[in-house]
Design a protein around this motif. Structure first.
Motif, PDB file in Angstrom:
ATOM      1  N   GLN A   1       0.859  -1.086   0.058  1.00 39.26           N
ATOM      2  CA  GLN A   1      -0.109  -0.145  -0.046  1.00 39.26           C
ATOM      3  C   GLN A   1       0.806   1.464   0.248  1.00 39.26           C
ATOM      4  N   ARG A   2       2.064   1.082   0.876  1.00 39.97           N
ATOM      5  CA  ARG A   2       2.664   2.574   0.962  1.00 39.97           C
ATOM      6  C   ARG A   2       3.704   2.501  -0.459  1.00 39.97           C
TER       7      ARG A   2
ATOM      8  N   ALA B   1       1.214   4.232  -3.050  1.00 36.46           N
ATOM      9  CA  ALA B   1       1.028   5.636  -2.614  1.00 36.46           C
ATOM     10  C   ALA B   1       2.358   6.359  -3.111  1.00 36.46           C
ATOM     11  N   ILE B   2       3.393   5.728  -3.064  1.00 39.49           N
ATOM     12  CA  ILE B   2       4.582   6.509  -3.622  1.00 39.49           C
ATOM     13  C   ILE B   2       4.538   6.560  -4.866  1.00 39.49           C
TER      14      ILE B   2
ATOM     15  N   GLU C   1      12.594  15.269   5.062  1.00 42.42           N
ATOM     16  CA  GLU C   1      12.337  15.179   6.599  1.00 42.42           C
ATOM     17  C   GLU C   1      11.214  14.625   7.013  1.00 42.42           C
ATOM     18  N   GLN C   2       9.921  15.132   6.267  1.00 43.73           N
ATOM     19  CA  GLN C   2       8.593  14.695   6.709  1.00 43.73           C
ATOM     20  C   GLN C   2       8.379  13.370   6.404  1.00 43.73           C
ATOM     21  N   LEU C   3       8.891  12.637   5.271  1.00 40.70           N
ATOM     22  CA  LEU C   3       8.897  11.338   4.860  1.00 40.70           C
ATOM     23  C   LEU C   3       9.748  10.443   5.904  1.00 40.70           C
ATOM     24  N   MET C   4      10.752  10.954   6.436  1.00 39.61           N
ATOM     25  CA  MET C   4      11.485  10.361   7.547  1.00 39.61           C
ATOM     26  C   MET C   4      10.758  10.064   8.820  1.00 39.61           C
ATOM     27  N   VAL C   5       9.747  10.868   9.296  1.00 36.24           N
ATOM     28  CA  VAL C   5       9.082  11.035  10.329  1.00 36.24           C
ATOM     29  C   VAL C   5       7.825   9.920  10.061  1.00 36.24           C
ATOM     30  N   THR C   6       7.757   9.041   9.166  1.00 37.79           N
ATOM     31  CA  THR C   6       6.890   8.525   8.787  1.00 37.79           C
ATOM     32  C   THR C   6       6.995   6.835   8.819  1.00 37.79           C
ATOM     33  N   PRO C   7       6.278   5.801   8.813  1.00 38.11           N
ATOM     34  CA  PRO C   7       6.606   4.450   8.902  1.00 38.11           C
ATOM     35  C   PRO C   7       7.052   4.100   7.278  1.00 38.11           C
ATOM     36  N   ILE C   8       7.568   4.919   6.542  1.00 40.64           N
ATOM     37  CA  ILE C   8       7.966   4.546   5.082  1.00 40.64           C
ATOM     38  C   ILE C   8       9.308   3.769   5.440  1.00 40.64           C
TER      39      ILE C   8
ATOM     40  N   LYS D   1      16.658   6.996   7.679  1.00 39.16           N
ATOM     41  CA  LYS D   1      15.690   7.931   8.141  1.00 39.16           C
ATOM     42  C   LYS D   1      16.173   8.868   9.325  1.00 39.16           C
ATOM     43  N   ARG D   2      17.287   9.333   9.368  1.00 36.98           N
ATOM     44  CA  ARG D   2      17.557  10.067  10.163  1.00 36.98           C
ATOM     45  C   ARG D   2      18.417  11.435   9.381  1.00 36.98           C
TER      46      ARG D   2
ATOM     47  N   LEU E   1      14.714  11.379  14.628  1.00 43.35           N
ATOM     48  CA  LEU E   1      15.417  12.066  13.486  1.00 43.35           C
ATOM     49  C   LEU E   1      16.839  12.239  13.580  1.00 43.35           C
TER      50      LEU E   1
ATOM     51  N   LYS F   1       7.888   7.012  15.400  1.00 38.45           N
ATOM     52  CA  LYS F   1       7.449   7.681  14.115  1.00 38.45           C
ATOM     53  C   LYS F   1       5.959   7.271  13.686  1.00 38.45           C
TER      54      LYS F   1
ATOM     55  N   PHE G   1      -2.008  10.757   0.158  1.00 39.38           N
ATOM     56  CA  PHE G   1      -0.847  10.342   0.147  1.00 39.38           C
ATOM     57  C   PHE G   1      -0.418  10.029   1.753  1.00 39.38           C
TER      58      PHE G   1
ATOM     59  N   SER H   1      -2.178   7.178   3.355  1.00 33.84           N
ATOM     60  CA  SER H   1      -1.873   5.662   2.706  1.00 33.84           C
ATOM     61  C   SER H   1      -0.615   5.411   3.286  1.00 33.84           C
ATOM     62  N   ILE H   2       0.428   6.323   3.475  1.00 31.50           N
ATOM     63  CA  ILE H   2       1.625   6.014   4.150  1.00 31.50           C
ATOM     64  C   ILE H   2       1.431   5.460   5.482  1.00 31.50           C
ATOM     65  N   TYR H   3       0.493   6.121   6.376  1.00 38.55           N
ATOM     66  CA  TYR H   3       0.119   5.824   7.732  1.00 38.55           C
ATOM     67  C   TYR H   3      -0.825   4.354   7.919  1.00 38.55           C
TER      68      TYR H   3
END
Ligand SMILES: Nc1ncnc2c1ncn2[C@@H]1O[C@H](COP(=O)(O)OP(=O)(O)OP(=O)(O)O)[C@@H](O)[C@H]1O
Ligand SMILES: [Mg+2]
Lengths: 393, 272
Positions: free
Chosen positions: A20-21, A24-25, A231-238, A390-391, B82, B105, B129, B132-134
């Motif tokens: 799913q992720r 989305a990307i 930076e936003q993407l890094m703070v998601t479960p991606i 992710k840092r 981070l 996160k 977007f 879906s990522i979450y």
């Protein structure tokens, strides 16, 4: 403390993908592509333009060499000699000179690249002794022009099937190695049309596709970094692999269309036929595109700015041009240089392109190339996914 | 305009180093949302954060204040996983900031100091977007988006590209994206920088609504009126925690009438 456990869990984190992720990307990337028509136009115009430009510029055939003639004989025989030179298509008669000095000055000024001096007794000698000497002066400053002029003159004199001996001199003092005539003759016979274009077009398609597709993704992460969205993407479960594949897959479609355009130009415009299976060629192309796109993404995980990403792709292009066998035949390279060439996926792709397009080679003979390309592709994508942290520190 | 709230309704479990933690009011006798102990971060010779310790009670609005370069963003980034702290430890929602960074996160919402949405995507596209990522999908995702349009007052601009929105709208969209997966903690780095006063008040009303539902909010700001609306604040200066507590109590303790005075006094001390 970093333990083995840590490394394992990191690897697992990188490699696992969530469908799913990933979707989305991919969807997001397609929207980016769609919303940027100028870039999209560039992406589709670039291969066409580059192929047309390079197709003519990298043409190593020499023709239309400007020829000046000082015909002191003025006979049927001397005119026929000039005509047969011009009829080869490699010479253009641009000057009828009135003296040797004039020929010299035409060569010196570069207005003529070759000068033919036919002495007064030419036709008489031909009749009487069955040998005659005419003199061809060649501007030796451009070896390619000089060699072509020489080999053509050589051919013509033989074709006249007479004991016509051409005393050949190189003006401007340079560049003609002693006794090149035999070698040159051999080349000319091997490829009498000297159609280097046929050989160059598949190579060009490979090189251009590599460079364009690499640049498509080289900015992928850098752009997000510069805009602050990374930076936003890094703070998601991606996860790393999701992001890399999600960025790569949309561009496979774009790059594939590019490849279609390039092949179209090659076959329809430059008339280079595809001797083998077009389907096989397209299938193996995807393999190469995945590598090139993956390399772009890998670069963009290292680069901090778009400029740096650009420089990295440029740095990769140079060895690709020199070592892949794109211009210089690999068989005449020293061993170590050949080994270096083995590290370039383009080397294998050129093998595939030339094999299928020119020789009609089938998959049986291409397995090695296929394996190499698949290996390189998997390696760069894995590297990119592993490099993505992710840092921010 | 009255942004000032005289009596913050929250009691505080605060911990200035060396001070006894206060008693916690019964309503908030839950585990603190954030616990930080001697947190430090060095960038080479730069000590961006030095030995910072504090606790943030769940459900409160916690404001991190301090001049430019005092280490607010660095602290926040360590809390979000981070950045790794150079030393010290911390828990966010009971999760360790070093070993459980990925779990953190997944359970917090974050707005970075730099605007962080895709400007060429529309509001809906951004929300979908991040949703879906979450892990949201289908009907649940669209329901959640509709809720957020209403809650964050985004109605009418769903189909607009985020890049064409004005500052206040952009920040509300960013808040909506950060809040899409219903996190229990929102971490907002200067969410109202460069936003007009009316939009700021609207934004703060939204934040207070969220806090009233028990969501913890950690934010940084340079606006004193916003600082006074926080339930708890921490004043940072060159990486150190200078003061911690509810704004009213800090003012009383310092014997100064406004937070701004405390701020200026702190800056003055730094000079010598
Ligand atoms: N990635 C980094 N590398 C090196 N130094 C850094 C890095 N990030 C921050 N710093 C330095 O750490 C110090 C604290 O920076 P930080 O961004 O945390 O301050 P801040 O309180 O958020 O400031 P502002 O109000 O301007 O946002 C500054 O001196 C900054 O230059
Ligand atoms: Mg900051």
């Amino acid at each position: 403390m970093i333990t083995f456990q840590h490394i394992l869990s990191h690897l697992q984190g990188v490699i696992t993908t969530n469908g799913q992720r990933l979707l989305a990307i991919i969807r997001k990337e397609f929207i980016h592509i769609r919303r940027d028509p100028p870039s999209l136009v560039m992406v589709f115009i670039m291969p066409v333009l580059m192929l047309l430009l390079f197709g003519y510029a990298v043409n190593t055939d020499v023709n239309h060499i400007p020829l000046a003639v000082y015909d002191q004989d003025g006979s049927q025989a001397s005119r026929s000699l000039v005509a047969s030179l011009v009829n080869t298509g490699y010479f253009d008669l641009v000057f009828q000179a009135g003296s040797e000095e004039e020929i010299k000055s035409l060569l010196d000024s570069g207005r003529a690249r070759a000068g033919l001096i036919i002495p007064p007794g030419y036709s008489r000698d031909l009749k009487r002794q069955a040998t005659a000497t005419a003199q061809l002066l060649v501007d030796g400053s451009d070896p390619l022009v000089a060699r072509t002029a020489l080999s053509m003159a050589e051919l013509v004199s033989q074709a006249q099937s007479r004991e016509l001996r051409l005393a050949v001199l190189s003006s401007q003092g340079t560049a003609l190695p002693p006794g090149p005539a035999i070698d040159l003759r051999a080349r000319a016979w091997y490829n009498p049309g000297l159609e280097s274009l046929k050989f160059n077009i598949p190579g060009l398609i490979g090189l251009i596709m590599q460079n364009i597709t690499m640049m498509l993704t080289a900015f992928a992460l850098v752009r997000e970094r510069e805009r602050g969205t990374l930076e936003q993407l890094m703070v998601t479960p991606i996860r790393g692999a999701e992001l890399m594949l999600g960025k790569l897959i949309p561009y496979i479609v774009v790059a594939f269309i590019d490849m279609g355009l390039a092949l179209g130009i090659g076959t329809l415009w430059f008339k280079v036929p595809i001797a083998g299976s077009a389907m096989l060629l397209l299938a193996l192309t995807v393999l190469f595109l995945v590598f090139a796109l993956g390399l772009g993404i890998f670069f963009s995980t290292i680069a901090r700015t778009q400029l740096q990403a650009m420089q990295m792709t440029m740095l990769f292009i140079l060895p690709s041009v020199l070592l892949s066998g794109f211009i210089f035949p690999r068989s005449s390279m020293p061993r170590p240089i050949q080994y270096l060439g083995n590290l370039l996926p383009l080397t294998y792709f050129l093998d595939i392109l030339r094999g299928i397009m020119l020789k009609g080679t089938g998959i049986n003979y291409l397995w090695q190339d296929v394996q190499a390309l698949a290996g390189f592709g998997a390696a760069v994508i894995a590297l990119a996914a592993l490099r993505f942290r992710k840092r921010v520190d | 305009m009255n942004l000032h709230q005289p009596n913050p309704p929250h009691q505080v479990a605060g911990a200035v180093p060396g001070e006894q933690p206060e008693t916690i009011a019964p309503a908030y006798q839950v585990a603190p949302a954030i616990v930080v102990t001697n947190l430090s971060k060095n960038f080479g010779p730069i000590q961006a954060v030095r030995q910072v310790s504090f606790q943030v009670p769940a459900g409160s609005i916690f404001g991190l204040l301090g001049p430019n370069g005092s280490g607010k963003s660095t602290t926040i980034r360590m809390l979000c996983g981070l950045m790794r702290p150079s030393s010290g430890s911390g828990q966010v929602l009971g999760l360790d900031i070093v070993t459980q960074a990925e779990a953190i996160k997944a359970s917090i919402g974050y707005m970075s100091q730099k605007f962080n949405l895709y400007e060429d995507l529309t509001v809906v596209e951004n929300l979908y977007f991040f949703g879906s990522i979450y892990g949201l999908r289908g009907a649940a995702l669209s329901r959640r988006c509709r809720e957020l349009y209403e809650r964050m007052q985004l109605e009418g601009c769903e189909k607009q590209r985020v890049g064409t929105l004005s500052g206040g709208w952009k920040q509300r969209v960013a808040l909506a994206c950060a809040f899409i997966h219903l996190p229990r903690l929102l971490v907002l780095d200067e969410p109202t920088a460069g936003v007009d006063p009316v939009s700021r008040r609207l934004f703060w009303n939204l934040l207070e609504g969220l806090a009233a539902e028990g969501i913890t909010i950690l934010l940084t700001t340079h606006y004193m009126d916003e600082a006074e609306r926080c339930h708890v604040i921490a004043l940072m200066d060159r990486g150190r925690l200078h003061a911690f507590g509810p704004p009213a109590r800090l003012m009383a303790a310092a014997g100064l009438p406004t937070l701004e005075d405390i701020f200026i006094e702190m800056a003055g001390k730094g000079e010598d």
